[in-house]
Design a protein around this motif. Structure first.
Motif, PDB file in Angstrom:
ATOM      1  N   ARG A  87      -3.068   0.869  25.345  1.00  0.00           N
ATOM      2  CA  ARG A  87      -4.389   1.860  26.637  1.00  0.00           C
ATOM      3  C   ARG A  87      -5.211   2.865  26.075  1.00  0.00           C
ATOM      4  O   ARG A  87      -6.031   3.366  27.052  1.00  0.00           O
ATOM      5  CB  ARG A  87      -3.217   2.569  27.204  1.00  0.00           C
ATOM      6  CG  ARG A  87      -2.032   1.840  27.671  1.00  0.00           C
ATOM      7  CD  ARG A  87      -0.748   2.838  29.368  1.00  0.00           C
ATOM      8  NE  ARG A  87      -0.084   2.118  29.681  1.00  0.00           N
ATOM      9  CZ  ARG A  87       0.790   1.616  29.053  1.00  0.00           C
ATOM     10  NH1 ARG A  87       1.508   1.360  28.018  1.00  0.00           N
ATOM     11  NH2 ARG A  87       1.862   1.408  29.827  1.00  0.00           N
ATOM     12  N   ARG A  88      -5.492   2.749  25.173  1.00  0.00           N
ATOM     13  CA  ARG A  88      -6.100   3.980  23.962  1.00  0.00           C
ATOM     14  C   ARG A  88      -6.443   5.508  25.408  1.00  0.00           C
ATOM     15  O   ARG A  88      -7.079   5.599  25.452  1.00  0.00           O
ATOM     16  CB  ARG A  88      -7.210   3.428  23.976  1.00  0.00           C
ATOM     17  CG  ARG A  88      -8.148   1.964  23.987  1.00  0.00           C
ATOM     18  CD  ARG A  88      -9.288   1.453  22.910  1.00  0.00           C
ATOM     19  NE  ARG A  88     -10.240   2.470  22.162  1.00  0.00           N
ATOM     20  CZ  ARG A  88     -10.749   2.435  20.986  1.00  0.00           C
ATOM     21  NH1 ARG A  88      -8.980   1.754  20.622  1.00  0.00           N
ATOM     22  NH2 ARG A  88     -11.158   2.997  20.738  1.00  0.00           N
ATOM     23  N   THR A  89      -5.282   5.393  25.015  1.00  0.00           N
ATOM     24  CA  THR A  89      -4.737   6.743  25.273  1.00  0.00           C
ATOM     25  C   THR A  89      -4.072   7.372  24.615  1.00  0.00           C
ATOM     26  O   THR A  89      -2.973   7.704  24.329  1.00  0.00           O
ATOM     27  CB  THR A  89      -4.344   6.391  26.620  1.00  0.00           C
ATOM     28  OG1 THR A  89      -5.154   5.997  27.669  1.00  0.00           O
ATOM     29  CG2 THR A  89      -4.621   7.646  27.516  1.00  0.00           C
ATOM     30  N   VAL A  90      -4.846   9.062  24.387  1.00  0.00           N
ATOM     31  CA  VAL A  90      -3.984   9.963  24.068  1.00  0.00           C
ATOM     32  C   VAL A  90      -3.508  11.230  24.510  1.00  0.00           C
ATOM     33  O   VAL A  90      -3.953  11.570  25.495  1.00  0.00           O
ATOM     34  CB  VAL A  90      -4.911  10.483  22.427  1.00  0.00           C
ATOM     35  CG1 VAL A  90      -5.180   9.426  21.288  1.00  0.00           C
ATOM     36  CG2 VAL A  90      -6.228  11.268  22.947  1.00  0.00           C
ATOM     37  N   VAL A  91      -1.883  11.821  24.087  1.00  0.00           N
ATOM     38  CA  VAL A  91      -2.147  12.915  24.910  1.00  0.00           C
ATOM     39  C   VAL A  91      -1.982  13.788  24.182  1.00  0.00           C
ATOM     40  O   VAL A  91      -1.173  13.884  22.896  1.00  0.00           O
ATOM     41  CB  VAL A  91      -0.494  12.795  25.027  1.00  0.00           C
ATOM     42  CG1 VAL A  91      -0.059  13.859  26.041  1.00  0.00           C
ATOM     43  CG2 VAL A  91      -0.947  11.241  26.807  1.00  0.00           C
ATOM     44  N   PHE A  92      -2.449  15.112  24.668  1.00  0.00           N
ATOM     45  CA  PHE A  92      -2.224  16.406  23.236  1.00  0.00           C
ATOM     46  C   PHE A  92      -0.981  17.391  24.467  1.00  0.00           C
ATOM     47  O   PHE A  92      -1.638  17.825  25.675  1.00  0.00           O
ATOM     48  CB  PHE A  92      -3.857  16.867  23.398  1.00  0.00           C
ATOM     49  CG  PHE A  92      -4.619  16.471  22.672  1.00  0.00           C
ATOM     50  CD1 PHE A  92      -3.813  16.587  21.370  1.00  0.00           C
ATOM     51  CD2 PHE A  92      -6.286  15.666  22.972  1.00  0.00           C
ATOM     52  CE1 PHE A  92      -4.880  15.999  20.139  1.00  0.00           C
ATOM     53  CE2 PHE A  92      -6.539  14.896  21.759  1.00  0.00           C
ATOM     54  CZ  PHE A  92      -6.474  15.399  20.583  1.00  0.00           C
TER      55      PHE A  92
END
Length: 136
Positions: free
Chosen positions: A56-61
């Motif tokens: 999904r080309r998503t990152v979570v911080f």
């Protein structure tokens, strides 16, 4: 006034973890429960995101309210002792966070930030992760 001695305060601050914090574990557990699969702490991405969803080309911080300077949370307020040090430290953290988010977005990554106080409710975690579910 600090109720701990300087030695005890130092020990307490050294015990603060960077990875596998309680809020991060709560987000990971919830993401996995709703069917999302992810990678952890990819060092090749700026800011070393807590969760990475490569497809999904998503990152979570997952940000701690104190360490990342959330002003609208009671946990985000600065200590009364050594205010100059803490103010400068939190401002550096916020600047580093902003730079990492901006560069990740320029590289076509979506960025989701979940605050520590939001992890106290499953509904809030789900709300933060909902953009990932829409991409399924």
């Amino acid at each position: 006034m600090d109720n701990l001695s300087p030695v005890d305060r130092r020990r307490a601050m050294q015990a603060v973890r960077v990875r596998n914090t309680k809020p991060e574990l709560l987000v990971r557990k919830r993401a996995h429960a709703i069917g999302l699969r992810f990678r952890l702490h990819r060092r090749d991405l700026l800011g070393t995101p807590d969760l990475v969803f490569p497809r999904r080309r998503t990152v979570v911080f997952v940000h701690g309210c104190f360490w990342h300077g959330r002003s609208d949370c009671p946990r985000g307020r600065l200590p009364q002792t050594n205010g100059e040090f803490w103010s400068a430290k939190i401002e550096r953290n916020k600047a580093r966070d902003s730079a990492a988010i901006e560069l990740l977005q320029r590289a076509s990554w979506s960025v989701v930030v979940i605050w520590e106080c939001e992890t106290r409710s499953v509904e809030k975690i789900d709300n933060c992760l909902s953009p990932l579910l829409l991409g399924s």
